[in-house]
Design a protein around this motif. Structure first.
Motif, PDB file in Angstrom:
ATOM      1  N   TYR A 116     -39.361   6.432 -35.929  1.00 55.02           N
ATOM      2  CA  TYR A 116     -38.992   7.717 -36.519  1.00 55.02           C
ATOM      3  C   TYR A 116     -38.167   8.537 -35.518  1.00 55.02           C
ATOM      4  CZ  TYR A 116     -39.596  12.095 -39.073  1.00 55.02           C
ATOM      5  OH  TYR A 116     -39.380  13.255 -39.756  1.00 55.02           O
ATOM      6  N   ALA A 117     -37.030   9.050 -35.974  1.00 59.06           N
ATOM      7  CA  ALA A 117     -36.161   9.924 -35.162  1.00 59.06           C
ATOM      8  C   ALA A 117     -35.821   9.307 -33.804  1.00 59.06           C
ATOM      9  CB  ALA A 117     -36.822  11.302 -34.983  1.00 59.06           C
ATOM     10  N   TRP A 118     -35.623   8.007 -33.803  1.00 58.27           N
ATOM     11  CA  TRP A 118     -35.373   7.290 -32.552  1.00 58.27           C
ATOM     12  C   TRP A 118     -34.102   7.757 -31.849  1.00 58.27           C
ATOM     13  CZ3 TRP A 118     -37.599   5.067 -28.827  1.00 58.27           C
ATOM     14  CH2 TRP A 118     -36.930   4.198 -27.973  1.00 58.27           C
ATOM     15  N   LYS A 119     -33.090   8.081 -32.659  1.00 55.22           N
ATOM     16  CA  LYS A 119     -31.806   8.477 -32.096  1.00 55.22           C
ATOM     17  C   LYS A 119     -31.942   9.651 -31.125  1.00 55.22           C
ATOM     18  CE  LYS A 119     -27.542   9.615 -34.069  1.00 55.22           C
ATOM     19  NZ  LYS A 119     -26.849  10.056 -35.279  1.00 55.22           N
ATOM     20  N   LYS A 120     -32.870  10.535 -31.438  1.00 55.65           N
ATOM     21  CA  LYS A 120     -33.090  11.738 -30.630  1.00 55.65           C
ATOM     22  C   LYS A 120     -33.652  11.421 -29.242  1.00 55.65           C
ATOM     23  CE  LYS A 120     -35.087  15.935 -31.869  1.00 55.65           C
ATOM     24  NZ  LYS A 120     -34.099  16.998 -32.015  1.00 55.65           N
ATOM     25  N   VAL A 121     -34.377  10.307 -29.134  1.00 54.24           N
ATOM     26  CA  VAL A 121     -35.120  10.060 -27.886  1.00 54.24           C
ATOM     27  C   VAL A 121     -34.692   8.800 -27.145  1.00 54.24           C
ATOM     28  CG1 VAL A 121     -37.158  11.239 -28.743  1.00 54.24           C
ATOM     29  CG2 VAL A 121     -36.963   8.777 -29.062  1.00 54.24           C
ATOM     30  N   ARG A 122     -33.775   8.036 -27.711  1.00 50.18           N
ATOM     31  CA  ARG A 122     -33.512   6.711 -27.143  1.00 50.18           C
ATOM     32  C   ARG A 122     -32.968   6.770 -25.713  1.00 50.18           C
ATOM     33  NH1 ARG A 122     -28.535   3.674 -29.799  1.00 50.18           N
ATOM     34  NH2 ARG A 122     -29.050   2.453 -27.974  1.00 50.18           N
ATOM     35  N   LEU A 135     -47.035  10.702 -38.669  1.00 51.19           N
ATOM     36  CA  LEU A 135     -46.000  11.738 -38.710  1.00 51.19           C
ATOM     37  C   LEU A 135     -46.563  13.134 -38.469  1.00 51.19           C
ATOM     38  CD1 LEU A 135     -43.779  10.291 -41.545  1.00 51.19           C
ATOM     39  CD2 LEU A 135     -43.126  10.645 -39.154  1.00 51.19           C
ATOM     40  N   PHE A 136     -47.845  13.343 -38.791  1.00 49.67           N
ATOM     41  CA  PHE A 136     -48.436  14.647 -38.476  1.00 49.67           C
ATOM     42  C   PHE A 136     -48.671  14.788 -36.972  1.00 49.67           C
ATOM     43  CE2 PHE A 136     -49.096  14.737 -43.010  1.00 49.67           C
ATOM     44  CZ  PHE A 136     -48.838  16.079 -43.290  1.00 49.67           C
ATOM     45  N   ASP A 137     -48.940  13.669 -36.306  1.00 49.66           N
ATOM     46  CA  ASP A 137     -49.019  13.687 -34.840  1.00 49.66           C
ATOM     47  C   ASP A 137     -47.655  14.063 -34.271  1.00 49.66           C
ATOM     48  OD1 ASP A 137     -51.633  12.674 -35.042  1.00 49.66           O
ATOM     49  OD2 ASP A 137     -50.872  10.606 -35.046  1.00 49.66           O
ATOM     50  N   TYR A 138     -46.630  13.412 -34.843  1.00 49.33           N
ATOM     51  CA  TYR A 138     -45.254  13.674 -34.404  1.00 49.33           C
ATOM     52  C   TYR A 138     -44.920  15.157 -34.563  1.00 49.33           C
ATOM     53  CZ  TYR A 138     -40.164  13.668 -34.301  1.00 49.33           C
ATOM     54  OH  TYR A 138     -38.857  13.955 -33.997  1.00 49.33           O
ATOM     55  N   ALA A 139     -45.184  15.682 -35.760  1.00 53.24           N
ATOM     56  CA  ALA A 139     -44.833  17.075 -36.036  1.00 53.24           C
ATOM     57  C   ALA A 139     -45.588  18.031 -35.119  1.00 53.24           C
ATOM     58  CB  ALA A 139     -45.107  17.396 -37.503  1.00 53.24           C
ATOM     59  N   ALA A 140     -46.867  17.722 -34.869  1.00 60.07           N
ATOM     60  CA  ALA A 140     -47.667  18.609 -34.012  1.00 60.07           C
ATOM     61  C   ALA A 140     -47.098  18.652 -32.593  1.00 60.07           C
ATOM     62  CB  ALA A 140     -49.123  18.143 -33.989  1.00 60.07           C
ATOM     63  N   VAL A 173     -44.291  15.077 -48.368  1.00 59.54           N
ATOM     64  CA  VAL A 173     -43.316  13.995 -48.230  1.00 59.54           C
ATOM     65  C   VAL A 173     -42.446  14.172 -46.984  1.00 59.54           C
ATOM     66  CG1 VAL A 173     -41.302  12.905 -49.302  1.00 59.54           C
ATOM     67  CG2 VAL A 173     -43.237  13.602 -50.725  1.00 59.54           C
ATOM     68  N   PHE A 174     -42.358  13.102 -46.210  1.00 60.15           N
ATOM     69  CA  PHE A 174     -41.413  13.032 -45.079  1.00 60.15           C
ATOM     70  C   PHE A 174     -40.368  11.969 -45.408  1.00 60.15           C
ATOM     71  CE2 PHE A 174     -43.519  15.029 -41.274  1.00 60.15           C
ATOM     72  CZ  PHE A 174     -44.749  15.328 -41.825  1.00 60.15           C
ATOM     73  N   LEU A 213     -38.929  23.694 -37.902  1.00 59.04           N
ATOM     74  CA  LEU A 213     -39.307  22.281 -37.775  1.00 59.04           C
ATOM     75  C   LEU A 213     -39.475  21.643 -39.161  1.00 59.04           C
ATOM     76  CD1 LEU A 213     -40.153  19.996 -35.761  1.00 59.04           C
ATOM     77  CD2 LEU A 213     -42.509  20.630 -36.321  1.00 59.04           C
ATOM     78  N   ILE A 214     -40.109  22.372 -40.064  1.00 53.00           N
ATOM     79  CA  ILE A 214     -40.303  21.870 -41.430  1.00 53.00           C
ATOM     80  C   ILE A 214     -38.946  21.574 -42.066  1.00 53.00           C
ATOM     81  CG2 ILE A 214     -41.115  22.512 -43.751  1.00 53.00           C
ATOM     82  CD1 ILE A 214     -43.405  24.053 -42.332  1.00 53.00           C
ATOM     83  N   ARG A 215     -37.983  22.455 -41.797  1.00 55.71           N
ATOM     84  CA  ARG A 215     -36.619  22.228 -42.318  1.00 55.71           C
ATOM     85  C   ARG A 215     -35.963  21.037 -41.639  1.00 55.71           C
ATOM     86  NH1 ARG A 215     -35.890  27.634 -42.519  1.00 55.71           N
ATOM     87  NH2 ARG A 215     -34.972  27.693 -40.445  1.00 55.71           N
ATOM     88  N   GLU A 216     -36.077  20.981 -40.315  1.00 57.67           N
ATOM     89  CA  GLU A 216     -35.420  19.896 -39.573  1.00 57.67           C
ATOM     90  C   GLU A 216     -35.948  18.533 -40.019  1.00 57.67           C
ATOM     91  OE1 GLU A 216     -35.829  19.849 -35.181  1.00 57.67           O
ATOM     92  OE2 GLU A 216     -35.671  17.663 -35.417  1.00 57.67           O
ATOM     93  N   LEU A 217     -37.253  18.422 -40.200  1.00 57.87           N
ATOM     94  CA  LEU A 217     -37.837  17.133 -40.603  1.00 57.87           C
ATOM     95  C   LEU A 217     -37.711  16.903 -42.106  1.00 57.87           C
ATOM     96  CD1 LEU A 217     -41.102  17.087 -38.427  1.00 57.87           C
ATOM     97  CD2 LEU A 217     -38.782  16.386 -37.816  1.00 57.87           C
ATOM     98  N   ARG A 218     -37.218  17.919 -42.807  1.00 53.23           N
ATOM     99  CA  ARG A 218     -37.026  17.861 -44.261  1.00 53.23           C
ATOM    100  C   ARG A 218     -38.335  17.552 -44.988  1.00 53.23           C
ATOM    101  NH1 ARG A 218     -31.750  14.835 -46.114  1.00 53.23           N
ATOM    102  NH2 ARG A 218     -32.358  15.988 -47.952  1.00 53.23           N
ATOM    103  N   ILE A 219     -39.405  18.171 -44.507  1.00 56.78           N
ATOM    104  CA  ILE A 219     -40.704  17.972 -45.143  1.00 56.78           C
ATOM    105  C   ILE A 219     -40.686  18.601 -46.535  1.00 56.78           C
ATOM    106  CG2 ILE A 219     -43.175  18.535 -44.995  1.00 56.78           C
ATOM    107  CD1 ILE A 219     -42.844  18.564 -41.933  1.00 56.78           C
ATOM    108  N   GLY A 220     -41.193  17.861 -47.505  1.00 49.14           N
ATOM    109  CA  GLY A 220     -41.213  18.354 -48.874  1.00 49.14           C
ATOM    110  C   GLY A 220     -42.563  18.138 -49.518  1.00 49.14           C
ATOM    111  N   TYR A 221     -42.616  18.425 -50.819  1.00 45.94           N
ATOM    112  CA  TYR A 221     -43.867  18.233 -51.553  1.00 45.94           C
ATOM    113  C   TYR A 221     -43.584  17.599 -52.908  1.00 45.94           C
ATOM    114  CZ  TYR A 221     -48.322  19.140 -53.845  1.00 45.94           C
ATOM    115  OH  TYR A 221     -49.511  18.987 -54.501  1.00 45.94           O
TER     116      TYR A 221
END
Ligand SMILES: [Zn+2]
Length: 329
Positions: free
Chosen positions: A212-218, A229-234, A178-179, A131-139
Motif C-alpha cells: 500500500y502506498a509503496w511509491k511514497k516510501v520506496r 490499513l487502520f494501522d497504516y492510517a493511525a 472503503v479504502f 488524511l481521510i481525503r488523501e487516502l480517499r477513505i469512503g463508505y
C-alpha cells in the motif's frame, strides 16, 4: 433483443456453458447428455441436455428450457440480467479502472452522509480530514451503488464481473469503510472493513496490488510495515510518513519483491496476537528478507495490541518511537 438472444446462444451452446460450470454429464444418446441436476439436490441423474435443440429438461424438478432459462434459474436473475450476465461483448467495451475510480469517488461522497461511518472511523482513532481525503477513505452503505452506476451506463454484467454486485443484484459492499487500493496511478481493488457484524475484511475479486502506498516510501532508508490499513492510517496520522501496509501478514510475490528492491531497514509492526500468528509471521518474514540483505527489526507491541489500538488507547508518536528504538532483529 431476439437477435441478441440468438447470437448469444450460437456463441455459447448450453452444454458448453454447463461444462464451464463444472457440470459432469455423460453422453446418453446421439444428441443427449445426462447428469446430476444443478438446480435441485439429487443422487441419481435426471437432468438431460439435448444438444441438437440446445435445451435441458430435469425429470426430478420438472424445470426445463434454454441457456437463458438455465442462467435465470441457477443464478436467480431476470431474463434481461441473464442476457447481460452472459454477454461478453457488453463487458469488453468497458474500462475496469474507470469503473473502480467512479465507485471510489461515489463511496467517498457517502462518507459524510452516514454518521455511523464517521463514528466508526473516530472509534478507530482516524479523524484528520486531510488524511481521510488523501487516502480517499469512503463508505459503502449498501443498496445505492448499483442504481448509481447503472445510471452512469454500466451494465449488470460489468458490475457483476468487477465483483461490485452479487448474483442477486445487490451491492457487494454493505456497511463497510472503503479504502481504494492502487497500483501505480490506477485503482485495482477496494478494501471494505465492516462496521457491523459481517465478516470484518472484504476485497473485490482480483489482485490487491503491491504494498500500500509503496511509491511514497520506496526511497526511504527505514520503512515501517504494518498488516492493516487502520494501522497504516493511525501511524500516518501520528506523523510517521515512512509506513506501508501488506494487507495481511502473508506477503504476495509483488510485495516481497518491492521490499527487496533496495537496501533498507524494515520495521515490522504486525499485530501482537494472542495465538502468536502475527509474531510468527513477522519472524518468518524477517528470515526470508535477511536472505535478500534486508535488515529487519520486529516492533514489539504491548500484549494484544496492534499499531491502531496502540494509538486509540492514548499512546502517542513519542511512545511509538521508543518501540522502534528498542525493536530487535
Ligand atoms: Zn432438477
Amino acid at each position: 433483443m431476439g437477435q441478441d438472444v440468438e447470437r448469444l446462444k450460437q456463441e455459447l451452446p448450453l452444454l458448453e456453458y454447463l461444462q464451464q460450470q463444472n457440470w459432469t454429464g455423460q453422453r446418453a444418446g446421439r444428441f443427449e447428455y445426462v447428469g446430476l441436476c444443478p438446480l435441485h439436490q439429487e443422487t441419481r441423474p435426471s437432468f438431460y441436455v439435448n444438444t441438437r435443440k440446445d435445451v435441458f429438461y430435469c425429470h426430478g424438478c420438472g424445470q426445463g428450457g434454454d441457456l437463458i432459462r438455465f442462467v435465470q434459474l441457477s443464478r436467480q436473475l431476470s431474463f434481461r440480467q441473464s442476457l447481460d450476465y452472459l454477454d461478453p461483448q457488453a463487458v469488453q467495451a468497458e474500462e475496469p479502472t474507470a469503473l473502480l475510480e467512479q465507485t471510489a469517488a461515489f463511496y467517498q461522497q457517502q462518507l459524510d452522509h452516514y454518521p455511523e461511518a464517521l463514528s466508526y472511523l473516530h472509534r478507530r482513532g482516524i479523524h484528520e480530514p486531510a488524511l481521510i481525503r488523501e487516502l480517499r477513505i469512503g463508505y459503502a452503505p449498501g443498496g445505492n451503488l448499483r442504481r448509481y452506476l447503472t445510471r452512469q451506463g454500466y451494465s449488470f454484467a460489468v458490475l457483476r464481473r468487477a465483483g461490485l454486485i452479487n448474483a442477486q443484484g445487490t451491492d457487494a459492499l454493505y456497511q463497510r469503510i472503503v479504502f481504494p487500493l492502487s497500483q501505480g496511478e490506477h485503482i485495482v481493488n477496494l478494501y471494505g472493513r465492516s462496521i457491523g457484524v459481517a465478516f470484518a475484511h472484504r476485497f473485490l475479486p482480483g489482485s490487491k496490488g503491491g504494498l500500500y502506498a509503496w511509491k511514497k516510501v520506496r526511497h526511504c532508508s527505514a520503512v515501517i510495515l504494518v498488516e492493516g490499513l487502520f494501522d497504516y492510517a493511525a501511524l500516518r496520522q501520528a506523523g510517521f510518513s515512512n509506513v506501508t501496509c501488506s494487507l495481511g501478514t502473508h506477503l504476495n510475490t509483488d510485495q516481497f519483491r518491492q521490499l527487496c528492491d533496495g537496501p533498507r531497514t524494515l520495521y515490522v509492526a504486525f499485530d501482537d496476537d494472542a495465538n502468536q500468528s502475527g509474531q510468527q509471521a513477522a519472524e518468518q518474514l524477517a528470515h526470508r528478507l535477511a536472505v535478500h540483505g534486508i535488515s529487519v527489526r520486529r516492533v514489539l507491541l504491548p500484549e494484544g495490541q496492534d499499531p491502531n489500538s496502540f494509538f486509540v488507547q492514548g499512546e502517542d508518536a513519542h511512545r511509538f518511537h521508543s518501540l522502534l528504538e528498542v525493536a530487535r532483529p
